[in-house]
Design a protein around this motif. Sequence first.
Motif, short mmCIF file in Angstrom:
data_model
loop_
_atom_site.label_atom_id
_atom_site.label_comp_id
_atom_site.label_asym_id
_atom_site.label_seq_id
_atom_site.Cartn_x
_atom_site.Cartn_y
_atom_site.Cartn_z
N GLY A 102 0.84 -1.20 0.00
CA GLY A 102 0.00 0.00 0.00
C GLY A 102 0.87 1.25 0.00
O GLY A 102 0.58 2.22 -0.71
N MET A 103 1.94 1.23 0.78
CA MET A 103 2.82 2.40 0.83
C MET A 103 3.50 2.61 -0.53
O MET A 103 3.71 3.76 -0.96
N GLU A 170 -8.50 9.82 3.18
CA GLU A 170 -8.71 8.41 3.54
C GLU A 170 -10.00 8.38 4.34
O GLU A 170 -10.19 9.21 5.23
N ASP A 199 -7.62 6.95 -0.29
CA ASP A 199 -7.18 5.64 0.22
C ASP A 199 -8.44 4.90 0.65
O ASP A 199 -9.10 5.30 1.61
N SER A 221 -4.27 -0.75 -0.06
CA SER A 221 -3.37 -1.72 0.53
C SER A 221 -4.09 -3.05 0.35
O SER A 221 -5.08 -3.32 1.03
N THR A 223 -3.08 -5.67 1.28
CA THR A 223 -2.78 -6.37 2.54
C THR A 223 -4.01 -6.49 3.44
O THR A 223 -4.09 -7.41 4.25
N LYS A 224 -4.95 -5.58 3.29
CA LYS A 224 -6.08 -5.51 4.22
C LYS A 224 -7.24 -6.35 3.67
O LYS A 224 -7.10 -7.52 3.51
C1 LIG Z 1 -2.11 -0.60 5.92
C2 LIG Z 1 -2.50 0.67 5.29
C3 LIG Z 1 -1.67 1.28 4.34
C4 LIG Z 1 -0.34 0.73 3.95
O1 LIG Z 1 -0.44 -0.51 3.33
P1 LIG Z 1 0.76 -1.58 3.34
O2 LIG Z 1 0.24 -2.65 2.44
O3 LIG Z 1 0.93 -2.02 4.76
O4 LIG Z 1 1.96 -0.90 2.83
C5 LIG Z 1 -2.11 2.46 3.76
N1 LIG Z 1 -3.29 3.02 4.12
C6 LIG Z 1 -4.11 2.47 5.03
C7 LIG Z 1 -5.39 3.12 5.38
C8 LIG Z 1 -3.75 1.27 5.66
O5 LIG Z 1 -4.55 0.73 6.58
#
Ligand SMILES: *Cc1c(COP(=O)(O)O)cnc(C)c1O
Length: 417
Positions: A102-103, A170, A199, A221, A223-224
């Motif tokens: 995400g970053m 965001e 975001d 991201s 990841t979430k």
């Molecule tokens: C986790 C997160 C990020 C960063 O994502 P990564 O995959 O950890 O780099 C950016 N914005 C929000 C709102 C997040 O929760």
Amino acid sequence: MSGEAKDQKKGGIPRVALPEDARLATLAVREGLPPTPWGENSEALFLTSSFVHPDAATAARRFANEEEAFVYSRFSNPTVMMMERRLAALEGTEACIGTASGMAAIMLLVMGLLKAGDHVVCSRSVFGSTIKLLQGEFGKFGVQVSFVSQTDLAEWKAALQPNTQLLFAETPTNPLTEVCDVAALAELAHGHGALLAVDNCFASPALQQPARLGADFIIHSGTKYLDGQGRVIAGAICASAHYIDNVFTPVMRSVGMSLSPFNAWVVLKGMETLGIRMKAQTDSAAQLASWLEAHPGVERVYYPGLKSHPQHELAMRQQGGQGGAVVSFVVRSQPGADDGGRAAAFHVIDHTRICSITANLGDTKTTITHPASTSHGRLTEGQRQSAGITQGLIRVAVGLEDIEDLKADLARGLNSL
Ligand SMILES: *Cc1c(COP(=O)(O)O)cnc(C)c1O
């Protein structure tokens, strides 16, 4: 769809044959690339760094971008493309580019759009690393940033400068679930000749599609909630084909914050269940939020689905009537305690047996965290107080466990304070 027109012009990579009016749940499962000649039903994982060309002249055309084809996995890979097409379909944008995290998506956004001397207006309540990236890292290269209130549109307006190129928001935010008005911010940005990035990690496209509200760039991201099972780090930007092809892909080609095909594959498969996971997790979060609000051990609950939330109506309008899966609450301070509620919050967290004590979120496993000592631990106490991150605050990102078990898990500590 102009994405389709683009692909036809370049003549290269075919699309899945789907009815034009296929709905989101169908696209979440079906959008991607047509299967290979082997006819696999589950999408293939292409672990290859490069692709072979039939002859030198074809290779030359492909390297010159005159013919669309897969070349090198730093910037083109079939598995990554399937994930990109699927996410673009869910967000309602023409195109998408996958990134390593995400970053990395936010880094790519800024590298693609801005230069030294440009100015960004950003909410003060965004993800902590986003603030550090914009102010610290890009500050070194002469990008200027002003931080403003998440919810006060007048502050955003007042912060605009002649060199403002980008507004960054965001919504909802972590951990206080503050909601900003995406349509109003898009109008403000465009009226100033600037662009809006949102975001969309917390709501995910299952609840909210910022592009439909006028946002130019959607940051993810993966990841979430897109992976949704806490397995990989991934990210993406969704935008028009113009920005993806002409602005971000060239930066990706030279910089290489690339998404690994394996991680792309995990996110691709995760998106198939995004809609039903978000629905189930959001339903549980709503139940948990109401239950917490009625509990005598709880002072305050932050959840957009509750009538008590300051932006409840905006959130319901913007998020398809759903509050999301993240609930934060303040444990009632104990008589005589002078730690701002920290011991009481630790007591509740430490009495859980099901929740995972981790700052990550968007997992099928419910996670619980104490923001003041973890995600916001590097702020001074004064900064934390002004941001509303008190010592008694706990954040729960609700997963797929049975809601009664989750209530019992929190009741154990709340009832024994
Ligand atoms: C986790 C997160 C990020 C960063 O994502 P990564 O995959 O950890 O780099 C950016 N914005 C929000 C709102 C997040 O929760």
